[in-house]
Motif scaffolding. Structure first.
Motif, PDB file in Angstrom:
ATOM      1  N   SER A  14       1.067  -1.369   0.011  1.00  0.00           N
ATOM      2  CA  SER A  14       0.477  -0.264   0.302  1.00  0.00           C
ATOM      3  C   SER A  14       1.106   1.101  -0.097  1.00  0.00           C
ATOM      4  O   SER A  14       0.578   2.411  -0.712  1.00  0.00           O
ATOM      5  CB  SER A  14      -0.829  -0.062   0.852  1.00  0.00           C
ATOM      6  N   LEU A  45       2.581   1.812  -3.332  1.00  0.00           N
ATOM      7  CA  LEU A  45       1.313   2.670  -4.338  1.00  0.00           C
ATOM      8  C   LEU A  45       0.606   3.842  -3.676  1.00  0.00           C
ATOM      9  O   LEU A  45       0.529   4.410  -5.104  1.00  0.00           O
ATOM     10  CB  LEU A  45       0.024   1.515  -4.130  1.00  0.00           C
ATOM     11  N   GLY A  87     -10.013   1.844  -9.130  1.00  0.00           N
ATOM     12  CA  GLY A  87      -9.045   1.474  -9.220  1.00  0.00           C
ATOM     13  C   GLY A  87      -7.873   2.564  -9.298  1.00  0.00           C
ATOM     14  O   GLY A  87      -8.415   4.117  -9.296  1.00  0.00           O
ATOM     15  N   PHE A  88      -6.636   2.593 -10.065  1.00  0.00           N
ATOM     16  CA  PHE A  88      -5.840   3.430  -9.737  1.00  0.00           C
ATOM     17  C   PHE A  88      -6.055   4.459 -10.415  1.00  0.00           C
ATOM     18  O   PHE A  88      -5.255   5.510  -9.572  1.00  0.00           O
ATOM     19  CB  PHE A  88      -4.455   2.077 -10.179  1.00  0.00           C
ATOM     20  N   ALA A  99     -11.608   4.783  -4.695  1.00  0.00           N
ATOM     21  CA  ALA A  99     -10.687   3.530  -4.553  1.00  0.00           C
ATOM     22  C   ALA A  99     -11.181   1.858  -4.847  1.00  0.00           C
ATOM     23  O   ALA A  99     -10.659   1.279  -5.820  1.00  0.00           O
ATOM     24  CB  ALA A  99      -9.978   3.362  -3.930  1.00  0.00           C
ATOM     25  N   SER A 151     -11.878  -1.660  -5.114  1.00  0.00           N
ATOM     26  CA  SER A 151     -11.088  -2.436  -4.018  1.00  0.00           C
ATOM     27  C   SER A 151      -9.003  -2.438  -3.249  1.00  0.00           C
ATOM     28  O   SER A 151      -8.842  -2.800  -3.062  1.00  0.00           O
ATOM     29  CB  SER A 151     -11.067  -4.340  -4.265  1.00  0.00           C
ATOM     30  N   THR A 152      -9.105  -0.766  -3.964  1.00  0.00           N
ATOM     31  CA  THR A 152      -7.628  -0.718  -4.256  1.00  0.00           C
ATOM     32  C   THR A 152      -7.254   0.038  -2.857  1.00  0.00           C
ATOM     33  O   THR A 152      -8.428   0.926  -2.530  1.00  0.00           O
ATOM     34  CB  THR A 152      -7.048   0.198  -5.212  1.00  0.00           C
ATOM     35  N   THR A 180      -4.861   1.550  -0.899  1.00  0.00           N
ATOM     36  CA  THR A 180      -3.770   2.765  -0.311  1.00  0.00           C
ATOM     37  C   THR A 180      -3.256   3.366   1.198  1.00  0.00           C
ATOM     38  O   THR A 180      -4.051   2.503   2.099  1.00  0.00           O
ATOM     39  CB  THR A 180      -3.724   4.722  -0.870  1.00  0.00           C
TER      40      THR A 180
END
Length: 276
Positions: free
Chosen positions: A78, A81, A146-147, A226, A228-229, A231
């Motif tokens: 994390s 990321l 996501g990203f 986000a 399921s991402t 950070t």
């Protein structure tokens, strides 16, 4: 009759005079201590070895967390990321923000005031409103969270801060310097690279550093966009629900140390340039 001379004697005493002369300095030091105190607590507890899951009470000194900062699952992932998003958000916001700042400061065009208002609106808007708006936009467009949604959201809210910093610097520039370069037969590109850009560089760097800090630290906007991402700020928030590992204090201490070293390096470089 005796009260006035006594009061005058108290005000004229040496400790009182010293206090009155240094009151502003003492207030500044007290404010600085108040701001730094949480970082000191985080640093101290990074050397703690708690008995349970929660690192809220001092138990015994240990350097285990420092020797194994990635000992907690997904922590370093994390963190990596968040660093990637912060770097790319900084690059995107700095490039776009610098171009917008030059356009707003140098050119007169229709709807210029409206564009300025729209650019600065994210700075005044509550983060939760902007987060919900961006999430609604992505949902209506059918974009997978996501990203990339995080990156777009971060560039959007960092853009205003870059424009503000760069625009203030550009508006304070002396146009005669660029005119002198043109009189010496410099091309527009040479004038920009050798005169305009170096003068605007402090504002650009300030905007970039602010963008990086805001992007890396953001939680509200990231949490909405986000999916399921996860950070680093989201990892810290999730960990606090079930027990904060000591490694989080280690990462926080390291980040604080790096920030202090960057500030000291900037002050040292600036002092040397002024001295030369």
């Amino acid at each position: 009759m005796t009260a006035a001379p006594a009061r005058q004697a108290i005000l004229s005493s040496r400790p009182v005079r010293w206090l009155r002369r240094n009151l502003v300095v003492l207030a500044g030091l007290a404010t600085l201590a108040y701001l730094v105190l949480p970082n000191v607590v985080v640093t101290v507890f990074s050397f703690n070895k708690p008995n349970g899951r929660f690192n809220y009470e001092w138990q015994r000194f240990s350097t285990d967390a420092w020797t194994d900062p990635c000992g907690v699952a997904d922590l370093c992932g994390s963190l990596s990321l968040s660093l990637q998003i912060a770097v790319w958000a900084t690059v995107g916001a700095t490039v776009l923000g610098t171009a917008i700042a030059f356009a707003l400061a140098r050119y007169r065009f229709r709807a210029r005031s409206s564009v300025s208002t729209l650019i600065f609106l994210p700075m005044a808007m509550p983060e939760v409103v902007m987060a919900a708006s961006l999430a609604t936009l992505f949902l209506n467009m059918g974009v997978t969270f996501g990203f990339w949604t995080i990156l777009i959201a971060h560039i959007t809210f960092c853009l205003s801060f870059v424009v503000t910093a760069v625009k203030a610097r550009v508006m304070s520039m002396d146009p005669r310097l660029e005119q002198a370069a043109q009189d010496l037969y410099a091309t527009p590109l040479q004038t920009f690279l050798r005169v305009t850009l170096p003068i605007a560089a402090p504002g650009i760097v300030a905007g970039a550093l602010l963008s990086f800090a805001l992007s890396f630290d953001d939680f509200i906007i990231t949490n909405f966009n986000a999916g399921s991402t996860v950070t680093f700020p989201m990892f810290v928030w999730g960990s606090a629900q079930r027990g904060t590992p000591v490694q989080i204090n280690v990462i926080g201490t390291a980040m604080f140390a790096v920030a202090v070293l960057c500030v000291l390096a900037g002050q040292l470089i600036g002092g040397r340039r002024k001295g030369s």
